[in-house]
Structure formats: C-alpha cells, structure tokens
Design a protein around this motif. Structure first.
Motif, PDB file in Angstrom:
ATOM      1  N   LYS A  85       0.840  -1.189   0.000  1.00 51.64           N
ATOM      2  CA  LYS A  85       0.000   0.000   0.000  1.00 51.64           C
ATOM      3  C   LYS A  85       0.875   1.240   0.000  1.00 51.64           C
ATOM      4  CE  LYS A  85      -2.239  -1.022   3.758  1.00 51.64           C
ATOM      5  NZ  LYS A  85      -3.193  -0.906   4.862  1.00 51.64           N
ATOM      6  N   VAL A  90      -3.885   5.467   0.771  1.00 45.00           N
ATOM      7  CA  VAL A  90      -4.563   5.607   2.052  1.00 45.00           C
ATOM      8  C   VAL A  90      -5.263   6.959   2.129  1.00 45.00           C
ATOM      9  CG1 VAL A  90      -4.232   5.778   4.535  1.00 45.00           C
ATOM     10  CG2 VAL A  90      -2.986   4.047   3.251  1.00 45.00           C
ATOM     11  N   LYS A  97     -13.913   6.367   4.757  1.00 49.29           N
ATOM     12  CA  LYS A  97     -13.686   5.058   5.367  1.00 49.29           C
ATOM     13  C   LYS A  97     -14.088   4.978   6.826  1.00 49.29           C
ATOM     14  CE  LYS A  97     -10.057   2.700   4.599  1.00 49.29           C
ATOM     15  NZ  LYS A  97      -8.658   2.242   4.485  1.00 49.29           N
ATOM     16  N   HIS A  98     -14.115   6.098   7.563  1.00 53.98           N
ATOM     17  CA  HIS A  98     -14.219   5.994   9.013  1.00 53.98           C
ATOM     18  C   HIS A  98     -15.306   6.897   9.597  1.00 53.98           C
ATOM     19  CE1 HIS A  98     -10.635   3.622   8.767  1.00 53.98           C
ATOM     20  NE2 HIS A  98      -9.944   4.626   8.262  1.00 53.98           N
ATOM     21  N   ASP A 110      -3.516   5.833  12.729  1.00 52.48           N
ATOM     22  CA  ASP A 110      -3.073   4.459  12.968  1.00 52.48           C
ATOM     23  C   ASP A 110      -2.793   3.747  11.646  1.00 52.48           C
ATOM     24  OD1 ASP A 110      -3.273   4.795  15.683  1.00 52.48           O
ATOM     25  OD2 ASP A 110      -5.257   3.881  15.856  1.00 52.48           O
ATOM     26  N   GLU A 111      -3.653   3.969  10.648  1.00 52.70           N
ATOM     27  CA  GLU A 111      -3.452   3.323   9.356  1.00 52.70           C
ATOM     28  C   GLU A 111      -2.185   3.826   8.671  1.00 52.70           C
ATOM     29  OE1 GLU A 111      -6.818   3.573   6.831  1.00 52.70           O
ATOM     30  OE2 GLU A 111      -7.977   2.099   7.983  1.00 52.70           O
ATOM     31  N   ASP A 114       0.810   2.442  10.446  1.00 51.99           N
ATOM     32  CA  ASP A 114       0.971   1.020  10.141  1.00 51.99           C
ATOM     33  C   ASP A 114       1.652   0.829   8.789  1.00 51.99           C
ATOM     34  OD1 ASP A 114      -0.106   0.072  12.465  1.00 51.99           O
ATOM     35  OD2 ASP A 114      -2.130  -0.217  11.657  1.00 51.99           O
ATOM     36  N   ASP A 115       1.506   1.829   7.938  1.00 52.83           N
ATOM     37  CA  ASP A 115       2.013   1.724   6.571  1.00 52.83           C
ATOM     38  C   ASP A 115       3.383   2.356   6.399  1.00 52.83           C
ATOM     39  OD1 ASP A 115       1.041   0.524   4.187  1.00 52.83           O
ATOM     40  OD2 ASP A 115       0.984   2.486   3.242  1.00 52.83           O
TER      41      ASP A 115
END
Length: 399
Positions: A85, A90, A97-98, A110-111, A114-115
């Motif tokens: 990704k 993102v 998305k949220h 957080d996403e 994480d990436d």
C-alpha cells in the motif's frame, strides 16, 4: 525519536536534476543515505557542487537517515518491506472510510503509521480552514505513534496559513511543529533553473507578436492541417482545443485561463499534446487574479509533463508577476510622497500570499522551459516515444 521537518523555499533554488534518492537498507553493510548519494552524483558530474545551503540540508537528512538505520529494530523497519500500500492510496479514502467512529483522525493516523514510519511531504502548505482545524489532531496522533515527518515548504512554521480564517484555532499546530520538528531553512542565492541558457525557446514578448507565433506553430506541425479537437479529461468531461495537429495545441490565453478549468483539464491536455502555444499572456494583477492562479497551475502541469511552450506575453516572466506581492511585501512597500503616484502604483497591485509565494516558482519554471537544455530534453523525450511506437508497430506486424 524526534520528528523532522525541513522548511525552505526549495522551488526557486533547486537544481534541475532530481534530489538525491535514499533507501533504508542496513543489511548489506554499505554506507548509504542522501549525503552519500549527493557526493556520488557530484563525482559523476550529474549535480553541481559547492552549494553550502544544500550541503547543510543534506547533512540534516543524513543524520536522520543514520539514526533510522541505527535504530532499525526499534523502529521495526522490516514491517514495511512487504507493504504494497502507498500513503497516497490511504489518503485518497480518508473521508469515506471511518465515518461514525469516535475519532476518525486517530484511526487514520493508525493506518498511516501502520504503513510508514517516515512520512515525506513536498511543498507543505495550508490554505483551507477545514484542513487547518484537522492538522493539529492528525499530526498529534501521528507523532504519538512515532511517525517521523520530513517536509518542505515555502513558508516558515510561523507563516503557515497566514491571514487565514479562524487562524487562532490553527496556532496549536504551529506550536506542535516547532516543538516536535527541527526547522531548517534552505536558503540559496543560486536559482539553478535560471543557470540554463535562456532565450532559446519560443517566448515572444509583445502582444503584437501573434502573427509570428502562428508562423512558429505552423513550422512545428509541418504539413499537418490544424483543426479543432477535443480532449477527454475526467468524469466524462471534454476540453475543447481550438487548433491542434501533430501533438501541438494552440489556445488564446482567455480560453485556457479565463474559463473554469483546473489541473485535471491541463493534465488531460498534456496527455494528448506535447507542445502548447498560448497567445496573449497578460501582466497579472488585481484585475485578473483568478486567471493568474490558473496560469500558475498550467505551468506546473506543463513542467511536470516536460511539455514545450510557445507563447506571446505582455512582458518577461518576471514582469508578468511584478504586481503580485505577499502581505508582508505589501506592508514593506513605502508609499510615494505624491498621493496620485501612490494611487497609480498600487491600483492594480494584487496582495495575495498564495500567489505571491507561487510566483517565484512560476517565473523560474518559465525561464527553464525556455532554455536550450530543456528543449533538448523535450526533443529527446519525443524521439524516445517515437522509437517505442515504431518498435511496437514492428512487433505487431511480425506477430
């Protein structure tokens, strides 16, 4: 580990070559990093040497690189090795998305973390009140997650979103940046784009040069007959091209920059055409501020696509934007003793921070686009595409 932010007027002083690229890889025992790559390119003759401002900036980036490699295990860099990704993918879906969660920005942060452990942003700026309100919360979460930030900007932190609506709500973000980031000014007396040999292109000064522009346009298209065409842009929209042939498009300035067009339209244009002729670029001021914004965007897209420019203009690239100033520049301008003279001087003065900061980049790019070196690169690009097409055609015939 502290986050890093590099802030400076990098657009007007960057060399035409790409900046050093560095990858984090501590497994092979070979020392690398941005400063090492810079020295390699200088030795190979690919980059100019001797710019102390750039060297100071590269030392800061090298220090960050070395620290990341040293703390590879602590930062868990290996968890990013197989990620497919990208940050752009993102970010494109942040809004949808949220919805409905307690704090969408925390989930987004957080996403992102994480990436990626290292987040690099080029030309960082804030122009919208909604963005201004979001940034402090988003980056607060990112910093808490250990994300490291490297960014460039044409403005120091204290000048971000200057004069913006509800700016007092944005001040906590500025405080966060100054607390968590090492601010480094990239200053240089050298504009590398202007080091190219200019006056080799097709920039014609004088609005009475339309006839010569058409002659040069005809020379470029050769025996082809120019005619109206249309270009598919986005969402099914189409851009009407007054005249086009052999990869060359011709527009009066008003039809490109006095109409509601944007970057998507210009990108669509340069997907089909490699050369653009513009007739009648005016001097910009208060009376045509919107057209100036579109012209800046057009030149940015043209430069990114390495397209060729022919134009007639009311003045030199510098003269086109001489009446556009930032707020601070306007405050420093001393009025004339004669009220009549002052009124005449400032009647069409455009005080606009965004345009004022963008004009140096546009002047610089217009200068480079008109240079011998740029035109040679453009010709080489066209030759490469022609060779690819011929190869594809031969393969199609043989199959």
């Amino acid at each position: 580990m502290p986050a890093e932010m590099e802030l400076g007027a990098n657009n007007s002083s960057s060399p035409p070559q790409s900046l050093p690229v560095f990858l984090l890889d501590a497994t092979d025992g070979i020392k690398g990093g941005p400063l090492v790559e810079y020295e390699r390119r200088v030795a190979a003759g690919e980059l100019f040497d001797g710019d102390l401002c750039q060297l100071d900036t590269l030392r800061e980036l090298q220090r960050l690189y070395d620290e990341l490699v040293k703390k590879e295990n602590e930062c868990r860099l290996d968890r990013y090795a197989t990620s497919e990704k990208s940050g752009r993918q993102v970010l494109l879906f942040l809004v949808i998305k949220h919805r409905g969660v307690a704090d969408p920005l925390e989930v987004v942060a957080d996403e992102i973390s994480d990436d990626a452990i290292l987040l690099c942003l080029d030309e960082f700026m804030v122009t919208d009140v909604a963005d201004a309100l979001i940034l402090n919360r988003l980056f607060g979460h990112l910093f808490s997650n250990g994300v490291i930030l490297v960014a460039t900007s044409n403005r120091a932190p204290d000048n971000l979103y200057e004069g913006g609506l509800q700016r007092d709500l944005f001040l906590p973000f500025i405080a966060t940046v100054k607390e968590r980031c090492a601010v480094h000014e990239i200053g240089s007396s050298v504009d590398y784009r202007k080091m190219t040999s200019g006056e080799q292109g097709f920039y014609l000064i004088g609005l009475d040069m339309s006839g010569l522009l058409k002659v040069k346009f005809q020379q470029l298209i050769g025996e082809h007959q120019p005619q109206p065409q249309e270009v598919e842009v986005v969402m099914g929209r189409k851009l009407q091209v007054p005249l086009g042939a052999n990869g060359c498009a011709y527009f009066p300035f008003e039809e490109l920059c006095d109409r509601p067009l944007g970057a998507a339209d210009y990108f669509g244009l340069f997907k089909k055409f490699h050369t653009l002729a513009i007739d009648g670029v005016p001097i910009f001021g208060l009376n045509n501020r919107t057209a100036a914004y579109r012209f800046v965007t057009l030149i940015d897209v043209m430069y990114e696509n390495k397209a060729r420019l022919l134009c007639t203009a009311e003045g030199s690239p510098f003269e086109l934007f001489e009446r556009v100033v930032t707020i601070s520049e306007a405050k420093s301008m001393a009025p004339r003793t004669s009220s009549r003279s002052a009124k005449k001087d400032f009647a069409d003065l455009c005080v606009d921070n965004e345009l004022g900061f963008a004009k140096d980049r546009t002047i610089s790019r217009l200068t480079e686009i008109n240079s011998k070196e740029y035109l040679e690169q453009h010709a080489a690009m066209l030759a490469g595409k022609k060779s690819e097409q011929e190869t594809s055609a031969e393969n199609a015939v043989s199959s």
